[in-house]
Motif scaffolding. Structure first.
Motif, PDB file in Angstrom:
ATOM      1  N   VAL A  10       3.145 -74.910  -4.433  1.00  0.00           N
ATOM      2  CA  VAL A  10       3.853 -74.961  -5.713  1.00  0.00           C
ATOM      3  C   VAL A  10       2.919 -74.469  -6.809  1.00  0.00           C
ATOM      4  CG1 VAL A  10       5.195 -76.344  -7.325  1.00  0.00           C
ATOM      5  CG2 VAL A  10       5.113 -77.009  -4.912  1.00  0.00           C
ATOM      6  N   THR A  11       3.317 -73.421  -7.519  1.00  0.00           N
ATOM      7  CA  THR A  11       2.535 -72.960  -8.660  1.00  0.00           C
ATOM      8  C   THR A  11       3.097 -73.553  -9.953  1.00  0.00           C
ATOM      9  OG1 THR A  11       3.865 -70.969  -9.050  1.00  0.00           O
ATOM     10  CG2 THR A  11       2.028 -70.795  -7.478  1.00  0.00           C
ATOM     11  N   GLY A  12       2.298 -73.518 -10.993  1.00  0.00           N
ATOM     12  CA  GLY A  12       2.717 -74.139 -12.252  1.00  0.00           C
ATOM     13  C   GLY A  12       2.998 -75.609 -12.068  1.00  0.00           C
ATOM     14  N   ALA A  13       2.165 -76.263 -11.243  1.00  0.00           N
ATOM     15  CA  ALA A  13       2.490 -77.610 -10.771  1.00  0.00           C
ATOM     16  C   ALA A  13       1.771 -78.730 -11.524  1.00  0.00           C
ATOM     17  CB  ALA A  13       2.173 -77.725  -9.276  1.00  0.00           C
ATOM     18  N   ALA A  14       1.060 -78.402 -12.603  1.00  0.00           N
ATOM     19  CA  ALA A  14       0.342 -79.452 -13.331  1.00  0.00           C
ATOM     20  C   ALA A  14       1.274 -80.288 -14.194  1.00  0.00           C
ATOM     21  CB  ALA A  14      -0.758 -78.840 -14.193  1.00  0.00           C
ATOM     22  N   THR A  15       2.433 -79.748 -14.540  1.00  0.00           N
ATOM     23  CA  THR A  15       3.376 -80.447 -15.414  1.00  0.00           C
ATOM     24  C   THR A  15       4.804 -80.058 -15.040  1.00  0.00           C
ATOM     25  OG1 THR A  15       3.351 -78.661 -17.058  1.00  0.00           O
ATOM     26  CG2 THR A  15       1.774 -80.465 -17.383  1.00  0.00           C
ATOM     27  N   GLY A  16       5.758 -80.707 -15.682  1.00  0.00           N
ATOM     28  CA  GLY A  16       7.155 -80.297 -15.661  1.00  0.00           C
ATOM     29  C   GLY A  16       7.792 -80.151 -14.293  1.00  0.00           C
ATOM     30  N   ILE A  17       8.529 -79.073 -14.119  1.00  0.00           N
ATOM     31  CA  ILE A  17       9.261 -78.845 -12.883  1.00  0.00           C
ATOM     32  C   ILE A  17       8.310 -78.733 -11.702  1.00  0.00           C
ATOM     33  CG2 ILE A  17      10.750 -77.230 -11.640  1.00  0.00           C
ATOM     34  CD1 ILE A  17      12.064 -76.524 -14.312  1.00  0.00           C
ATOM     35  N   GLY A  18       7.187 -78.054 -11.886  1.00  0.00           N
ATOM     36  CA  GLY A  18       6.241 -77.883 -10.789  1.00  0.00           C
ATOM     37  C   GLY A  18       5.706 -79.203 -10.267  1.00  0.00           C
ATOM     38  N   ARG A  19       5.316 -80.067 -11.179  1.00  0.00           N
ATOM     39  CA  ARG A  19       4.842 -81.402 -10.771  1.00  0.00           C
ATOM     40  C   ARG A  19       5.939 -82.131 -10.007  1.00  0.00           C
ATOM     41  NH1 ARG A  19       6.117 -86.129 -13.027  1.00  0.00           N
ATOM     42  NH2 ARG A  19       4.811 -87.966 -12.537  1.00  0.00           N
ATOM     43  N   ALA A  20       7.159 -82.101 -10.540  1.00  0.00           N
ATOM     44  CA  ALA A  20       8.278 -82.793  -9.889  1.00  0.00           C
ATOM     45  C   ALA A  20       8.555 -82.216  -8.512  1.00  0.00           C
ATOM     46  CB  ALA A  20       9.523 -82.722 -10.767  1.00  0.00           C
ATOM     47  N   LEU A  21       8.437 -80.900  -8.360  1.00  0.00           N
ATOM     48  CA  LEU A  21       8.656 -80.278  -7.055  1.00  0.00           C
ATOM     49  C   LEU A  21       7.599 -80.729  -6.049  1.00  0.00           C
ATOM     50  CD1 LEU A  21       9.554 -76.599  -8.059  1.00  0.00           C
ATOM     51  CD2 LEU A  21      11.096 -78.256  -6.982  1.00  0.00           C
ATOM     52  N   ALA A  22       6.345 -80.742  -6.469  1.00  0.00           N
ATOM     53  CA  ALA A  22       5.276 -81.161  -5.564  1.00  0.00           C
ATOM     54  C   ALA A  22       5.503 -82.584  -5.077  1.00  0.00           C
ATOM     55  CB  ALA A  22       3.929 -81.048  -6.272  1.00  0.00           C
ATOM     56  N   LEU A  23       5.844 -83.467  -5.982  1.00  0.00           N
ATOM     57  CA  LEU A  23       6.096 -84.865  -5.605  1.00  0.00           C
ATOM     58  C   LEU A  23       7.331 -84.981  -4.711  1.00  0.00           C
ATOM     59  CD1 LEU A  23       5.343 -86.465  -9.074  1.00  0.00           C
ATOM     60  CD2 LEU A  23       4.181 -87.088  -6.946  1.00  0.00           C
ATOM     61  N   ALA A  24       8.380 -84.229  -5.034  1.00  0.00           N
ATOM     62  CA  ALA A  24       9.625 -84.332  -4.275  1.00  0.00           C
ATOM     63  C   ALA A  24       9.481 -83.787  -2.866  1.00  0.00           C
ATOM     64  CB  ALA A  24      10.742 -83.597  -5.014  1.00  0.00           C
ATOM     65  N   PHE A  25       8.799 -82.655  -2.706  1.00  0.00           N
ATOM     66  CA  PHE A  25       8.610 -82.098  -1.366  1.00  0.00           C
ATOM     67  C   PHE A  25       7.777 -83.042  -0.507  1.00  0.00           C
ATOM     68  CE2 PHE A  25       9.890 -77.896  -3.057  1.00  0.00           C
ATOM     69  CZ  PHE A  25      10.713 -77.491  -2.017  1.00  0.00           C
ATOM     70  N   ALA A  26       6.739 -83.632  -1.092  1.00  0.00           N
ATOM     71  CA  ALA A  26       5.918 -84.585  -0.341  1.00  0.00           C
ATOM     72  C   ALA A  26       6.739 -85.808   0.046  1.00  0.00           C
ATOM     73  CB  ALA A  26       4.701 -84.988  -1.156  1.00  0.00           C
ATOM     74  N   ALA A  27       7.512 -86.336  -0.897  1.00  0.00           N
ATOM     75  CA  ALA A  27       8.347 -87.507  -0.614  1.00  0.00           C
ATOM     76  C   ALA A  27       9.418 -87.173   0.414  1.00  0.00           C
ATOM     77  CB  ALA A  27       9.000 -88.013  -1.900  1.00  0.00           C
ATOM     78  N   GLY A  28       9.822 -85.902   0.468  1.00  0.00           N
ATOM     79  CA  GLY A  28      10.843 -85.475   1.407  1.00  0.00           C
ATOM     80  C   GLY A  28      10.333 -85.254   2.816  1.00  0.00           C
ATOM     81  N   GLY A  29       9.034 -85.443   3.019  1.00  0.00           N
ATOM     82  CA  GLY A  29       8.499 -85.355   4.370  1.00  0.00           C
ATOM     83  C   GLY A  29       7.637 -84.152   4.660  1.00  0.00           C
ATOM     84  N   ALA A  30       7.311 -83.347   3.651  1.00  0.00           N
ATOM     85  CA  ALA A  30       6.418 -82.216   3.883  1.00  0.00           C
ATOM     86  C   ALA A  30       5.074 -82.716   4.406  1.00  0.00           C
ATOM     87  CB  ALA A  30       6.213 -81.423   2.594  1.00  0.00           C
ATOM     88  N   ARG A  31       4.491 -81.979   5.340  1.00  0.00           N
ATOM     89  CA  ARG A  31       3.201 -82.423   5.887  1.00  0.00           C
ATOM     90  C   ARG A  31       2.025 -81.886   5.087  1.00  0.00           C
ATOM     91  NH1 ARG A  31       0.450 -78.593   8.921  1.00  0.00           N
ATOM     92  NH2 ARG A  31       1.648 -76.797   9.670  1.00  0.00           N
ATOM     93  N   GLY A  32       2.286 -80.887   4.220  1.00  0.00           N
ATOM     94  CA  GLY A  32       1.225 -80.350   3.393  1.00  0.00           C
ATOM     95  C   GLY A  32       1.777 -79.779   2.111  1.00  0.00           C
ATOM     96  N   VAL A  33       1.108 -80.061   0.988  1.00  0.00           N
ATOM     97  CA  VAL A  33       1.513 -79.526  -0.311  1.00  0.00           C
ATOM     98  C   VAL A  33       0.272 -79.032  -1.043  1.00  0.00           C
ATOM     99  CG1 VAL A  33       2.500 -80.029  -2.578  1.00  0.00           C
ATOM    100  CG2 VAL A  33       3.549 -81.008  -0.533  1.00  0.00           C
ATOM    101  N   ALA A  34       0.295 -77.774  -1.467  1.00  0.00           N
ATOM    102  CA  ALA A  34      -0.759 -77.204  -2.303  1.00  0.00           C
ATOM    103  C   ALA A  34      -0.271 -77.192  -3.744  1.00  0.00           C
ATOM    104  CB  ALA A  34      -1.096 -75.793  -1.853  1.00  0.00           C
ATOM    105  N   VAL A  35      -1.064 -77.790  -4.627  1.00  0.00           N
ATOM    106  CA  VAL A  35      -0.719 -77.914  -6.045  1.00  0.00           C
ATOM    107  C   VAL A  35      -1.562 -76.905  -6.819  1.00  0.00           C
ATOM    108  CG1 VAL A  35      -0.635 -79.454  -8.027  1.00  0.00           C
ATOM    109  CG2 VAL A  35      -0.202 -80.358  -5.732  1.00  0.00           C
ATOM    110  N   ALA A  36      -0.931 -75.898  -7.402  1.00  0.00           N
ATOM    111  CA  ALA A  36      -1.659 -74.834  -8.081  1.00  0.00           C
ATOM    112  C   ALA A  36      -1.228 -74.727  -9.539  1.00  0.00           C
ATOM    113  CB  ALA A  36      -1.424 -73.499  -7.378  1.00  0.00           C
TER     114      ALA A  36
END
Length: 270
Positions: A10-36
């Protein structure tokens, strides 16, 4: 696509939609998330938040300028080394420029690099491994402005239209080779882009705005269904259909909206 056991960038992940996407994908069962993010400290803070909320998910942060093709390639290489592969690339970073013909050539170039070329850099970096597997997903954060327009910002309207065009081409060209593409196209989202750094900006899209968390949840549902258009504001589809049915009438309506918005909000219209 099922998110469980997938790897996500996930790019643009420090705030806003990007942050929410990173958290949601992880909560949804993703085994790995890169926060950029260009904000490296912010990306690290979100990575720590993701790790705490979803301890079974591997997560790391990387400072990344999405306008720099080499930096996006380095991000893809790092995620591939950590996770073995990249299943989903969320090209989320974007900026707005509240100008029209007064925008300089340099300003046009900057927003073009971030709102359009970043998607192209991501595709060049990750598409080869996805094609080799015959499977992969690009989730591009665009905007309803890409389907409709953006009152008060010519550069935003133009670059978001271009972003939609590239995503369409990507799907047309590679869709039968296992590559899925989705475009997130919300209207107002409760982020700093909408409310300003100090939260004091006023604009017409705030009344119907939704949270980044809502956008992320709708996105996960859209990815599961493999929908090209992901619309956190369902009414955008109706507006888009009206545009296609009678372009001239739609333009007249948009001119009326423009005049109303400018009268009420002046130069601050988003």
């Amino acid at each position: 696509m099922e998110i469980r056991n997938k790897t996500v960038v996930v790019t643009g992940a420090a705030t806003g939609i990007g942050r929410a996407l990173a958290l949601a994908f992880a909560a949804g069962g993703a085994r790995g998330v890169a926060v950029a993010d260009l904000d490296g400290k912010g990306a690290q803070a979100v990575a720590e938040e993701v790790a705490k909320a979803s301890p079974d998910c591997q997560v790391f942060a990387q400072q990344t300028d999405v306008a720099d093709a080499a930096a996006v390639q380095a991000l893809a290489d790092a995620a591939t080394q950590r996770f073995g592969q990249i299943d989903v690339f969320c090209s989320n970073a974007g900026i707005i420029l509240r100008k029209g013909l007064d925008a300089s050539a340099e300003e046009w170039q900057r927003i073009w690099e971030i709102n359009v070329m970043a998607h192209i850099h991501a595709s060049r970096a990750v598409l080869p491994q996805m094609l080799a597997r015959g499977d992969g997903y690009f989730v591009n954060t665009v905007s309803a402005a890409g389907l409709l327009s953006q009152i008060g910002s010519a550069p935003y309207a133009v670059t978001k239209h271009a972003a939609i065009g590239f995503a369409e081409w990507l799907s047309i060209t590679y869709g039968d080779r296992g590559i899925k593409v989705s475009c997130i196209c919300p209207q107002g989202v409760q982020t700093r882009m909408l409310f300003g750094e100090d939260g004091e900006r006023k604009g017409f899209l705030q009344a119907g705005s939704v949270t980044p968390e809502h956008v992320a949840q709708v996105t996960l549902e859209g990815v599961k269904d493999e929908r090209f258009l992901i619309l956190p504001h369902p009414e955008v589809l109706e507006y888009y259909q009206r545009k296609g049915q009678d372009y001239d009438r739609w333009l007249k309506g948009m001119r009326r909206l423009h005049d109303k918005v400018m009268a009420e909000f002046g130069g601050t219209v988003v």
